[in-house]
Scaffold this motif. Sequence first.
Motif, PDB file in Angstrom:
ATOM      1  N   TYR A  47       0.831  -1.201   0.000  1.00 23.83           N
ATOM      2  CA  TYR A  47       0.000   0.000   0.000  1.00 23.83           C
ATOM      3  C   TYR A  47       0.866   1.252   0.000  1.00 23.83           C
ATOM      4  CZ  TYR A  47      -3.804  -3.096   1.475  1.00 23.83           C
ATOM      5  OH  TYR A  47      -4.740  -4.102   1.552  1.00 23.83           O
ATOM      6  N   VAL A  48       0.309   2.314  -0.573  1.00 20.38           N
ATOM      7  CA  VAL A  48       0.873   3.652  -0.415  1.00 20.38           C
ATOM      8  C   VAL A  48      -0.133   4.481   0.362  1.00 20.38           C
ATOM      9  CG1 VAL A  48       1.543   5.774  -1.592  1.00 20.38           C
ATOM     10  CG2 VAL A  48       2.248   3.567  -2.523  1.00 20.38           C
ATOM     11  N   PHE A  49       0.294   5.028   1.496  1.00 16.61           N
ATOM     12  CA  PHE A  49      -0.578   5.868   2.307  1.00 16.61           C
ATOM     13  C   PHE A  49       0.271   6.985   2.893  1.00 16.61           C
ATOM     14  CE2 PHE A  49      -3.305   6.125   6.420  1.00 16.61           C
ATOM     15  CZ  PHE A  49      -3.832   7.330   5.993  1.00 16.61           C
ATOM     16  N   LYS A  50       0.050   8.197   2.420  1.00 16.45           N
ATOM     17  CA  LYS A  50       0.798   9.353   2.892  1.00 16.45           C
ATOM     18  C   LYS A  50      -0.147  10.333   3.574  1.00 16.45           C
ATOM     19  CE  LYS A  50       4.266   9.055  -0.781  1.00 16.45           C
ATOM     20  NZ  LYS A  50       4.976   9.772  -1.868  1.00 16.45           N
ATOM     21  N   PRO A  51      -0.101  10.413   4.909  1.00 15.21           N
ATOM     22  CA  PRO A  51      -0.956  11.381   5.594  1.00 15.21           C
ATOM     23  C   PRO A  51      -0.703  12.803   5.104  1.00 15.21           C
ATOM     24  CG  PRO A  51       0.005   9.839   7.149  1.00 15.21           C
ATOM     25  CD  PRO A  51       0.698   9.616   5.847  1.00 15.21           C
ATOM     26  N   ALA A  52      -1.744  13.578   5.023  1.00 15.47           N
ATOM     27  CA  ALA A  52      -1.629  14.950   4.546  1.00 15.47           C
ATOM     28  C   ALA A  52      -0.889  15.822   5.555  1.00 15.47           C
ATOM     29  CB  ALA A  52      -3.018  15.521   4.292  1.00 15.47           C
ATOM     30  N   ILE A  53      -0.181  16.820   5.066  1.00 18.40           N
ATOM     31  CA  ILE A  53       0.512  17.769   5.946  1.00 18.40           C
ATOM     32  C   ILE A  53      -0.500  18.773   6.492  1.00 18.40           C
ATOM     33  CG2 ILE A  53       2.304  19.533   6.095  1.00 18.40           C
ATOM     34  CD1 ILE A  53       3.684  18.196   3.735  1.00 18.40           C
ATOM     35  N   VAL A  54      -0.509  18.955   7.801  1.00 16.91           N
ATOM     36  CA  VAL A  54      -1.350  19.961   8.444  1.00 16.91           C
ATOM     37  C   VAL A  54      -0.451  20.870   9.277  1.00 16.91           C
ATOM     38  CG1 VAL A  54      -3.326  18.397   8.490  1.00 16.91           C
ATOM     39  CG2 VAL A  54      -1.802  18.529  10.466  1.00 16.91           C
ATOM     40  N   PRO A  55      -0.910  22.042   9.664  1.00 17.32           N
ATOM     41  CA  PRO A  55      -0.048  22.984  10.396  1.00 17.32           C
ATOM     42  C   PRO A  55       0.411  22.444  11.753  1.00 17.32           C
ATOM     43  CG  PRO A  55      -1.963  24.112   9.480  1.00 17.32           C
ATOM     44  CD  PRO A  55      -2.211  22.644   9.309  1.00 17.32           C
ATOM     45  N   ALA A  56       1.601  22.852  12.145  1.00 15.12           N
ATOM     46  CA  ALA A  56       2.132  22.516  13.469  1.00 15.12           C
ATOM     47  C   ALA A  56       1.620  23.541  14.471  1.00 15.12           C
ATOM     48  CB  ALA A  56       3.658  22.490  13.434  1.00 15.12           C
ATOM     49  N   SER A  57       0.324  23.541  14.658  1.00 14.75           N
ATOM     50  CA  SER A  57      -0.309  24.524  15.542  1.00 14.75           C
ATOM     51  C   SER A  57      -0.003  24.197  16.998  1.00 14.75           C
ATOM     52  CB  SER A  57      -1.824  24.517  15.320  1.00 14.75           C
ATOM     53  OG  SER A  57      -2.366  23.264  15.698  1.00 14.75           O
ATOM     54  N   ASP A  58      -0.154  25.204  17.849  1.00 14.92           N
ATOM     55  CA  ASP A  58       0.044  24.975  19.282  1.00 14.92           C
ATOM     56  C   ASP A  58      -0.928  23.922  19.797  1.00 14.92           C
ATOM     57  OD1 ASP A  58       2.051  26.844  19.310  1.00 14.92           O
ATOM     58  OD2 ASP A  58       0.783  28.475  20.049  1.00 14.92           O
ATOM     59  N   GLU A  59      -2.127  23.907  19.230  1.00 15.85           N
ATOM     60  CA  GLU A  59      -3.119  22.920  19.645  1.00 15.85           C
ATOM     61  C   GLU A  59      -2.622  21.510  19.349  1.00 15.85           C
ATOM     62  OE1 GLU A  59      -7.801  21.668  18.738  1.00 15.85           O
ATOM     63  OE2 GLU A  59      -6.817  23.273  17.586  1.00 15.85           O
ATOM     64  N   ASN A  60      -2.069  21.304  18.160  1.00 18.75           N
ATOM     65  CA  ASN A  60      -1.564  19.978  17.810  1.00 18.75           C
ATOM     66  C   ASN A  60      -0.363  19.591  18.668  1.00 18.75           C
ATOM     67  OD1 ASN A  60      -3.439  19.276  15.823  1.00 18.75           O
ATOM     68  ND2 ASN A  60      -2.281  20.306  14.201  1.00 18.75           N
ATOM     69  N   VAL A  61       0.532  20.527  18.902  1.00 23.22           N
ATOM     70  CA  VAL A  61       1.714  20.247  19.715  1.00 23.22           C
ATOM     71  C   VAL A  61       1.304  19.883  21.137  1.00 23.22           C
ATOM     72  CG1 VAL A  61       3.854  21.198  20.676  1.00 23.22           C
ATOM     73  CG2 VAL A  61       3.208  21.707  18.311  1.00 23.22           C
ATOM     74  N   ASN A  62       0.321  20.581  21.671  1.00 22.27           N
ATOM     75  CA  ASN A  62      -0.121  20.324  23.048  1.00 22.27           C
ATOM     76  C   ASN A  62      -0.781  18.957  23.210  1.00 22.27           C
ATOM     77  OD1 ASN A  62       0.799  22.824  23.936  1.00 22.27           O
ATOM     78  ND2 ASN A  62      -1.162  23.848  23.576  1.00 22.27           N
ATOM     79  N   LYS A  63      -1.237  18.367  22.112  1.00 24.84           N
ATOM     80  CA  LYS A  63      -1.881  17.061  22.175  1.00 24.84           C
ATOM     81  C   LYS A  63      -0.885  15.899  22.141  1.00 24.84           C
ATOM     82  CE  LYS A  63      -6.258  18.462  20.024  1.00 24.84           C
ATOM     83  NZ  LYS A  63      -7.135  18.307  18.825  1.00 24.84           N
ATOM     84  N   LEU A  64       0.390  16.190  21.941  1.00 21.32           N
ATOM     85  CA  LEU A  64       1.376  15.119  21.864  1.00 21.32           C
ATOM     86  C   LEU A  64       1.413  14.310  23.157  1.00 21.32           C
ATOM     87  CD1 LEU A  64       4.351  16.995  20.159  1.00 21.32           C
ATOM     88  CD2 LEU A  64       3.120  15.041  19.197  1.00 21.32           C
ATOM     89  N   ASN A  65       1.405  13.000  23.022  1.00 29.18           N
ATOM     90  CA  ASN A  65       1.570  12.141  24.190  1.00 29.18           C
ATOM     91  C   ASN A  65       3.012  12.215  24.673  1.00 29.18           C
ATOM     92  OD1 ASN A  65      -1.100  11.157  23.975  1.00 29.18           O
ATOM     93  ND2 ASN A  65      -0.455   9.679  22.423  1.00 29.18           N
ATOM     94  N   LYS A  66       3.193  12.224  25.983  1.00 29.61           N
ATOM     95  CA  LYS A  66       4.533  12.301  26.568  1.00 29.61           C
ATOM     96  C   LYS A  66       4.472  11.817  28.006  1.00 29.61           C
ATOM     97  CE  LYS A  66       3.597  17.254  27.098  1.00 29.61           C
ATOM     98  NZ  LYS A  66       2.312  17.168  26.338  1.00 29.61           N
ATOM     99  N   GLY A  78       9.546  28.436  11.362  1.00 26.59           N
ATOM    100  CA  GLY A  78       9.551  29.506  10.384  1.00 26.59           C
ATOM    101  C   GLY A  78      10.251  29.164   9.089  1.00 26.59           C
ATOM    102  N   GLY A  79      10.069  27.947   8.630  1.00 27.69           N
ATOM    103  CA  GLY A  79      10.610  27.606   7.318  1.00 27.69           C
ATOM    104  C   GLY A  79      11.768  26.654   7.367  1.00 27.69           C
ATOM    105  N   GLY A  80      11.988  25.992   6.243  1.00 32.10           N
ATOM    106  CA  GLY A  80      13.065  25.024   6.129  1.00 32.10           C
ATOM    107  C   GLY A  80      12.555  23.611   6.281  1.00 32.10           C
ATOM    108  N   LYS A  81      13.362  22.669   5.818  1.00 32.94           N
ATOM    109  CA  LYS A  81      13.073  21.251   5.995  1.00 32.94           C
ATOM    110  C   LYS A  81      14.268  20.646   6.715  1.00 32.94           C
ATOM    111  CE  LYS A  81       9.918  20.796   2.103  1.00 32.94           C
ATOM    112  NZ  LYS A  81       9.551  20.024   0.877  1.00 32.94           N
ATOM    113  N   PHE A  82      14.266  20.799   8.028  1.00 32.01           N
ATOM    114  CA  PHE A  82      15.440  20.464   8.827  1.00 32.01           C
ATOM    115  C   PHE A  82      15.644  18.957   8.924  1.00 32.01           C
ATOM    116  CE2 PHE A  82      13.998  24.576  10.810  1.00 32.01           C
ATOM    117  CZ  PHE A  82      14.933  25.353  10.157  1.00 32.01           C
ATOM    118  N   ARG A  83      16.899  18.545   8.862  1.00 28.93           N
ATOM    119  CA  ARG A  83      17.229  17.125   8.894  1.00 28.93           C
ATOM    120  C   ARG A  83      18.064  16.787  10.132  1.00 28.93           C
ATOM    121  NH1 ARG A  83      14.613  13.466   5.623  1.00 28.93           N
ATOM    122  NH2 ARG A  83      16.501  12.228   5.566  1.00 28.93           N
TER     123      ARG A  83
END
Length: 407
Positions: A47-66, A78-83
Amino acid sequence: MKMIFKPLAIGFACASMLLGGCQDKEDEKETIPQNEYEPTFTKVTGYVFKPAIVPASDENVNKLNKPQGFTVNKFAEGGGKFRMLAVSSTGVVYATDREAGTLTMFRDINADGKADERQVVATRQNMHGITIYNNTMYMVTAREVLSAAINSNGTLGGLQILMTDLPDAGQHNNRTIAFGPDGLMYISIGSTCNACEESNKENATLVRANPDGTNRKIFAKGLRNMIGFGWHPQTKELWGMDHGIDWLGDEDQKEELNKIAQGADYGWPYIYGEGKFYPQLAPPGDTTYQQYLAKTTLPLLTYEAHSAPLGMIFYTGSTFPPEYQNDAFVAMRGSWNRKQPSGYKIVRLHFENGQPTQFQDFVGSFLVNDNKGQFARITGITVHTDGSLLVADDSNGVIYRIAYSGQ
């Protein structure tokens, strides 16, 4: 929201020239031959399944399990594709952007866990792996290894070319670099393909060289694409996470954790996982699969297929709880080659008495909207001088900071 979901049924059924024809009956038992004059039959659904890119909003970040007591914030955005990431002894953070071919410096001047200053300090096509050794920045592109002195303000001196003849990259141009306890330079060189016989013996290997780039030799082979690797702080043994072969189904090939030893062969492309035979490619000459398996070093642990391990770092900071000391953290960038996505998280690799025992979820996942979207594909990972973990993202251009507050 755009989402790609494509089922692809793939069948491998090849008989030898002597037998003629191909087997394709679904009810036949899988067969792996002793030699190329016997038929091979196996069936794979991919299968090929690529989840869509959505913004890295504060709401999404706050939902991260930890884990309890840990916090996650954006160190830089603020830009770039950091590796890949590296941190100097003075706390200056460096991040590569392979697509832009840049190395960017970040400084947290007021020590609030967020970068106040950013500046591009080097430019080179396909800039990817970096490491700091003896106050010198070492950088690796698809074909080159370079070095530069680090100035007192964090900028770099002139680039010095150490190598220009790394093998052609092909499918995997994500070279990474590190210095071992022996003071020598180690460079991971991925395969040019998913699974094939390489014409250049340095592809799909880890090579070792002197700090000035001389005396380069293959250290270990049969490693498809080992981007993340490092030495256990106590035992000094070398460990690496290798990417599994694609198009073997949702549950194969699993990602491999290998103990990397000089002269060892880790099987790619003929042997994979816990000793399975790759059905499309037989070992060369008169060597059988079973004979090749006998000389293959198998992984100590495996992780969910197609999770795509990128950066790997052993924790040697002083602010995490003691039980995290000398464990490793791995950035799982995330799958595209399975029906249900895997990865998109940071995992902890727990060691006991210097040996790995299990993988544990640490921070994640970066999937949202019932796994149909993602706001980060995490790549490089490093330990900051303040004891926090920094993790790069090449999807929305964010560097995340994971800290322990104890609360």
